[in-house]
Design an enzyme around this catalytic site. Sequence first.
Site, short mmCIF file in Angstrom:
data_model
loop_
_atom_site.label_atom_id
_atom_site.label_comp_id
_atom_site.label_asym_id
_atom_site.label_seq_id
_atom_site.Cartn_x
_atom_site.Cartn_y
_atom_site.Cartn_z
N GLU A 147 4.25 -2.61 5.42
CA GLU A 147 4.21 -2.11 6.59
C GLU A 147 5.99 -2.40 6.54
O GLU A 147 6.34 -2.66 6.43
CB GLU A 147 4.23 -4.09 7.32
CG GLU A 147 4.76 -3.08 8.57
CD GLU A 147 3.94 -2.47 9.22
OE1 GLU A 147 2.36 -1.65 9.36
OE2 GLU A 147 4.58 -1.35 10.09
N THR A 204 1.13 3.49 10.45
CA THR A 204 0.52 3.11 9.05
C THR A 204 -0.77 3.80 9.23
O THR A 204 -1.31 4.22 8.36
CB THR A 204 0.00 1.90 9.52
OG1 THR A 204 0.68 0.93 10.54
CG2 THR A 204 -0.48 1.05 8.54
N HIS A 206 7.14 -5.42 10.70
CA HIS A 206 6.27 -5.12 11.63
C HIS A 206 7.75 -4.86 12.54
O HIS A 206 7.95 -6.63 12.93
CB HIS A 206 5.03 -5.09 12.00
CG HIS A 206 4.84 -3.93 13.23
ND1 HIS A 206 4.91 -3.86 14.08
CD2 HIS A 206 3.64 -3.08 12.65
CE1 HIS A 206 4.55 -2.16 15.08
NE2 HIS A 206 3.94 -2.46 14.17
N ASP A 256 4.25 2.32 4.04
CA ASP A 256 3.06 3.11 4.80
C ASP A 256 4.68 3.73 6.02
O ASP A 256 3.80 5.13 5.82
CB ASP A 256 2.62 2.04 5.78
CG ASP A 256 3.31 1.02 6.90
OD1 ASP A 256 4.71 0.64 6.65
OD2 ASP A 256 2.78 0.32 7.56
N HIS A 257 5.88 3.86 6.41
CA HIS A 257 6.42 4.37 6.89
C HIS A 257 7.66 4.11 7.84
O HIS A 257 7.83 2.57 6.48
CB HIS A 257 5.86 4.46 8.24
CG HIS A 257 5.58 3.49 9.20
ND1 HIS A 257 6.69 2.60 9.61
CD2 HIS A 257 4.11 3.19 9.02
CE1 HIS A 257 5.66 2.01 10.38
NE2 HIS A 257 4.29 2.02 9.44
C1 GP9 Z 1 -1.29 -2.75 12.96
C2 GP9 Z 1 -0.80 -2.47 11.88
C3 GP9 Z 1 0.96 -2.28 12.53
O1 GP9 Z 1 -2.58 -2.74 12.79
O2 GP9 Z 1 -1.65 -0.94 11.99
O3 GP9 Z 1 0.84 -0.68 13.31
P1 GP9 Z 1 1.69 0.53 13.37
O4 GP9 Z 1 2.20 0.08 15.08
O5 GP9 Z 1 2.87 -0.17 12.12
O6 GP9 Z 1 1.25 1.72 13.22
MN MN Z 2 2.57 0.53 9.88
#
Ligand code: GP9
Ligand code: MN
Length: 609
Positions: free
Chosen positions: A246, A290, A405, A464-465
């Site tokens: 994350e 994500t 996150h 992921d980002h």
């Molecule tokens: C929560 C995860 C995190 O289910 O996908 O969310 P994001 O804000 O990173 O898309």
């Molecule tokens: Mn994410």
Amino acid sequence: MQRFKGKLPIIWISIFTLWAKTTFAVFYIFHIHTEDSLQVATILINPLAPLLLLMSLALLFVGKKNAAFIAIAINLAVTLLLYFNIVYYRFFNDFLTIPILLQSNNARDLGISLWKLLEPVDILFFIDIIIAFWLKGRMRAVLLFRPKVGLSLACILFFINLTTAHIDRPELLTRSFDRQMLVRNLGIYNYVVYDVLLHGQTKIRRAAASERDYDELNKHVLSDTPANPAYSSIAKGRNVFVISLESTQSFVVNEYVDEQELTPFLNDLITEKGSYYFDQFYHQTSQGKTSDSEFIIDNSLYGLPRGAVFFTNPQNKYNALPKRVKEAGYTTAVFHANNKSFWNRDVMYPALGYDHFFSEMYYTITKENSVGWGLKDADFFMQSLEYVKKLQQPFYAKFITLTNHFPFALAAKDEIIPEWNSPDGTVNRYFTTVRYQDEALKQFFDAIKASGLYDNSIFIIYGDHYGISKNHNKAMSTFLQKDITAYEYIQLQKVPMLIHVPGLEETKTVSTISGQIDVKPTILNLLGLEQGHIQFGTDLFASNREELIILRDGSFISDTYVYTNNRCYSHRTSMETNMHYCEPFFEHVKEELELSDKIIYGDLLRFAN
Ligand code: GP9
Ligand code: MN
């Protein structure tokens, strides 16, 4: 009966009972979680506008004389809508969407157990209608309701609702696709309208597409660079662990804060035998965050410019990686300790070919083992592994971490390194949660080794980002000791990408310009499976790769130039340069993004045979 011969403001009474039923359901059946009084107020207000609107329009069109009939009919229709959602919710813990209604297997699941989902208290939802019906012949309905005033009131209340919703959740309709959140902010009835509109829009775009568009696609040779045969099948038949880190950006790799290493485990793993690290690898996500990364990685298509594909096009036909490996005999699973409807995952995953989705309800989540967004990564990995051990091998399993996150919260006892000490709390905490995540990953690896699964598996680990947005450029500039120009900001969109194949002798850091779009072709090649016909990425190991990565906003990175924010930079000197160096790429970049959008909006893969 004589004493009932009074006058009854039936429209107002119906609005009131409907409002009461709805709010009761929201709090006590849907258990919509609220954090402050603004959210409570939003929930109390949001059913009113659509109810007023419905009653007013019906009175205007059907006529005031039929007020009693209108009140009862609308009450019944709205109650049924609410009640279907209640019954569905009891089983699926989610709200109905049009695609769900149209999905026959969902209806079948529900059909079998429908009777078990009805409860005696449910009669309360209909009791007002029964009473109203009984009184109908016995009492005279009075209006005390002016449709035009009702309409104005509906508009005002809707505006207030949108305002409170916006304060609570900016970009609610474009950025957030959590149905719980949508219902909390819009109310169940506005949500239904929203869902219908979204569905209509998707339908129209799909209907406008034809087989000819697909043939048109074929003219564009996608993924024409062959995968590297030297790496083909090196992981054939092995289990695949795909681990999404994350908000993890590459700049934390091999980096220190106050002499504390941020990702010691990852750093070591990168130098181990069998490790391939891609240090010029970019995330390509947009509003879908994500979910976008998941979509890009599984499909080698781009996400959408607005909204999230997971939400807008879950009914499409995809030829995604999980589906492909499934056809090759793999068990496919996703592990993510969050509400399953979040980002519409429960609907999208089957379309991508995932057989099992281990969501929040599969985990034991307590106050002690959760923080911020939910279950802590270490506990998430450990609990997941128990399920993994039971999967039939070979499996393809994706793990989505959560602790790192925003707002990067962590209990003091989990802090391995202290927060940094800049004026920017977000950046300070980010380093600490990144360090925590790295430790959780280490424990996961140790546990996998102990389970005996390690040697016959491969590991794909990626960020992921971004986690640190533009708003924190000042602190980032202090940390990195350089100005965060638009060019540097693009550099910060690099995320780690590591492939680890236990048992191999080689260790490599590959500096090809690459991105999430390239993951699917790479995994297909490693597993010895044929490349997809329509995909925008190229095997990360391929020789003669085109050194160009396109970001969703049209920015791009080539080995020689970087284009972003309407500026052209030399990739060698990182200085701004003449636009005419970037211009030759424009056409291709635009065409590629548009082609991908066309595939998604038109659901073109349904025409593939
Ligand atoms: C929560 C995860 C995190 O289910 O996908 O969310 P994001 O804000 O990173 O898309
Ligand atoms: Mn994410």
